[in-house]
Scaffold this active site. Structure first.
Site, mmCIF file in Angstrom:
data_model
loop_
_atom_site.group_PDB
_atom_site.id
_atom_site.type_symbol
_atom_site.label_atom_id
_atom_site.label_comp_id
_atom_site.label_asym_id
_atom_site.label_seq_id
_atom_site.Cartn_x
_atom_site.Cartn_y
_atom_site.Cartn_z
ATOM 1 N N THR A 111 124.720 43.882 72.111
ATOM 2 C CA THR A 111 125.551 45.042 72.479
ATOM 3 C C THR A 111 127.013 44.791 72.107
ATOM 4 O O THR A 111 127.677 45.660 71.522
ATOM 5 C CB THR A 111 125.416 45.334 73.993
ATOM 6 O OG1 THR A 111 124.041 45.632 74.270
ATOM 7 C CG2 THR A 111 126.277 46.493 74.421
ATOM 8 N N CYS A 155 116.742 49.825 78.657
ATOM 9 C CA CYS A 155 118.061 50.427 78.854
ATOM 10 C C CYS A 155 117.950 51.891 79.245
ATOM 11 O O CYS A 155 118.892 52.477 79.734
ATOM 12 C CB CYS A 155 118.892 50.322 77.579
ATOM 13 S SG CYS A 155 119.191 48.632 77.167
ATOM 14 N N GLN A 161 115.455 43.305 67.427
ATOM 15 C CA GLN A 161 114.011 43.153 67.641
ATOM 16 C C GLN A 161 113.311 42.487 66.461
ATOM 17 O O GLN A 161 112.125 42.192 66.533
ATOM 18 C CB GLN A 161 113.367 44.525 67.934
ATOM 19 C CG GLN A 161 113.831 45.170 69.230
ATOM 20 C CD GLN A 161 113.368 44.425 70.488
ATOM 21 O OE1 GLN A 161 112.517 43.533 70.433
ATOM 22 N NE2 GLN A 161 113.944 44.788 71.631
ATOM 23 N N THR A 216 136.417 31.492 75.527
ATOM 24 C CA THR A 216 135.864 30.143 75.366
ATOM 25 C C THR A 216 134.399 30.216 74.956
ATOM 26 O O THR A 216 133.611 30.939 75.563
ATOM 27 C CB THR A 216 135.993 29.375 76.706
ATOM 28 O OG1 THR A 216 137.374 29.382 77.074
ATOM 29 C CG2 THR A 216 135.490 27.946 76.573
ATOM 30 N N ASN A 228 112.847 49.110 68.983
ATOM 31 C CA ASN A 228 112.505 48.448 70.241
ATOM 32 C C ASN A 228 111.392 49.160 71.008
ATOM 33 O O ASN A 228 110.674 48.546 71.773
ATOM 34 C CB ASN A 228 113.747 48.340 71.140
ATOM 35 C CG ASN A 228 114.508 49.642 71.227
ATOM 36 O OD1 ASN A 228 114.975 50.163 70.211
ATOM 37 N ND2 ASN A 228 114.642 50.178 72.414
ATOM 38 N N HIS A 277 118.206 36.425 73.899
ATOM 39 C CA HIS A 277 117.166 36.549 74.936
ATOM 40 C C HIS A 277 115.944 37.338 74.457
ATOM 41 O O HIS A 277 114.923 37.358 75.126
ATOM 42 C CB HIS A 277 117.744 37.146 76.224
ATOM 43 C CG HIS A 277 118.024 38.617 76.177
ATOM 44 N ND1 HIS A 277 117.233 39.531 76.804
ATOM 45 C CD2 HIS A 277 119.010 39.319 75.579
ATOM 46 C CE1 HIS A 277 117.721 40.750 76.619
ATOM 47 N NE2 HIS A 277 118.798 40.645 75.877
HETATM 48 N N1 PLP Z 1 119.387 46.736 69.982
HETATM 49 C C1 PLP Z 1 118.064 46.752 70.212
HETATM 50 C C2 PLP Z 1 117.139 47.230 69.141
HETATM 51 C C3 PLP Z 1 117.561 46.332 71.441
HETATM 52 O O1 PLP Z 1 116.245 46.354 71.665
HETATM 53 C C4 PLP Z 1 118.476 45.896 72.432
HETATM 54 C C5 PLP Z 1 117.971 45.513 73.767
HETATM 55 O O2 PLP Z 1 116.991 46.061 74.252
HETATM 56 C C6 PLP Z 1 119.843 45.882 72.131
HETATM 57 C C7 PLP Z 1 120.257 46.308 70.896
HETATM 58 C C8 PLP Z 1 120.853 45.426 73.133
HETATM 59 O O3 PLP Z 1 120.617 44.105 73.471
HETATM 60 P P1 PLP Z 1 121.410 43.424 74.681
HETATM 61 O O4 PLP Z 1 121.281 44.374 75.849
HETATM 62 O O5 PLP Z 1 120.716 42.175 74.904
HETATM 63 O O6 PLP Z 1 122.817 43.286 74.258
#
Ligand code: PLP
Length: 410
Positions: free
Chosen positions: A95, A345, A200, A257, A172, A221
């Site tokens: 993000t 999300c 992804q 940092t 995703n 993650h």
């Molecule tokens: N982009 C895609 C395709 C994602 O699947 C995600 C998380 O689901 C993100 C961006 C954002 O990742 P994060 O919330 O770990 O920053």
């Protein structure tokens, strides 16, 4: 066959399964939301927290040693991403990386300049584009299988001349994979920089096809690294104003940092996947195909979103013949399977998924859609057990006077 080391319970917990409330191992099918910390990442993080916990910017020898490990991690990440180390910026995650690029293109833009985004982009891209570019966002439509057509992209870029094109590598919600190399060509021909959200893709498919993209982003993650760490790969010779203002870390591209233990853990697990797991992709596709066949034969009227398009081996987006997806999530949870209705999300939002409606699904179909997403630790038996549970739940549902199987075409 097993691509992760250690075996036994550790291996199962870290990947395809999660410890449930009573200590049993639950088959975990929400890996596109997050993947539990992989033992390779955990070991690297613990070791680095003990030995590289100082601020790498310190003026003494011990800090210089931490800085050397950071440099080494950057070089290894650069190899993994097919770029020179000075193009790799460590961030807090996808993000932040996405926001950095989309915001970074604003200075110097005129009132007629626009950014183009694929209609199925993650909210991280959609919201950032809307926030920083307002009305100046144009959407690139996809076909009924969720694919961006590179010929159509080339035409749109030449007509609309956006300042940036945001094109995700793999979706995703559906796992539909973009023809990234063809999109790179279209962007190059039009002279439009391309931001590729590979969140992804990285850790599931080889990164070699992503090398031509200008800006490339991802987060650890999603592939078993720690949360709160990710990367932004800049174009050769490219620079952007830093989104996060402060000290001059990360070559002046990102202040704050550096989180050296998490960076080292992210690199370690990604190297592990590249060496041990990626060679197993075809076996994983077989597992997914067998699961889909089981659903199709046991649940008449079921449809797979994006079927026929290239899709990630770990993701199945399925339109069920009846019941809403909340019912399915709850019932599967009670039977020990953790699945999702779509993007984490967007969960809790009542509106139909923009990804599914971009495929042409009705709001009613979107409400009957489940996302099942596996990891390298998911085994054929896990997919089989999930398929069996879904078939038996459908029978329960048909018998229920409250929830009926509806016409799959409605
Ligand atoms: N982009 C895609 C395709 C994602 O699947 C995600 C998380 O689901 C993100 C961006 C954002 O990742 P994060 O919330 O770990 O920053």
């Amino acid at each position: 066959m097993q691509c992760l080391p250690g075996g036994g319970e550790d291996f199962r917990v870290c990947s395809g399964r999660r410890k449930g409330k009573y200590g049993h191992l639950m088959p975990y099918f929400d890996c596109n939301a997050t993947v539990p910390l992989h033992p390779v990442a955990r070991a690297a993080w613990l070791e680095a927290s003990d030995t590289a916990g100082l601020n790498p910017g310190g003026p003494y020898r011990a800090a210089a040693r931490v800085h050397a490990r950071l440099d080494d991690a950057r070089e290894r990440m650069a190899v993994l991403l097919g770029a020179r180390p000075d193009r790799v910026v460590f961030t807090s995650g996808a993000t932040e990386s996405i926001n950095t690029v989309i915001a970074g293109m604003v200075p110097g833009s005129g009132p007629d300049d626009r950014v183009a985004i694929t209609a199925t982009e993650h909210p991280a891209v959609r919201s950032a584009a809307g926030f920083f570019w307002g009305e100046r966002v144009i959407e690139l439509g996809v076909d009924g299988l969720g694919r961006l057509d590179s010929g159509e992209l080339a035409r749109r870029l030449l007509t609309d001349r956006p300042r940036l094109a945001c094109i995700m590598a793999a979706n995703n919600e559906t796992g539909v994979v973009t023809a990234v190399e063809a999109c790179v060509e279209a962007c190059r021909a039009a002279g439009v920089p391309m931001l590729c959200d590979a969140t992804q893709w990285v850790g599931k498919l080889p990164t070699s096809k992503l090398e031509g993209t200008d800006f490339l982003v991802g987060g650890a993650h999603k592939f078993g690294g720690p949360k709160g760490i990710g990367f932004l790969r800049l174009p050769a010779g490219g620079s952007l104003p830093p989104l996060i203002q402060g000290g001059g870390q990360e070559g002046g591209h990102r202040a704050g940092t550096e989180n050296v233990p998490s960076i080292l853990a992210m690199v370690a697990v990604l190297e592990h996947i590249a060496n041990e797991c990626l060679p197993e992709i075809s076996g994983r596709e077989v597992m997914r195909a067998a699961f889909e066949e089981k659903l199709k034969s046991g649940l008449p009227g079921v449809r797979i979103v994006g079927e026929g398009a290239d899709r990630l081996w770990n993701t199945v987006s399925v339109i069920l013949p009846g019941g809403d997806n909340g019912w399915w999530v709850q019932k599967l949870d009670q039977r020990g399977f953790e699945v999702s209705t779509g993007s984490a999300c967007a969960s809790g939002h009542d509106t139909a998924s923009h990804v599914l409606t971009a495929h042409g699904l009705t709001a009613a179909e979107a409400r009957r859609t489940l996302r099942l997403s596996a990891s390298w630790g998911t085994e054929a038996a896990d997919w089989e057990a999930l398929g069996d549970a879904m078939v038996s739940l459908a029978a329960e549902q048909t018998a229920s006077p409250v929830i009926r199987v509806v016409d799959p075409e409605s």
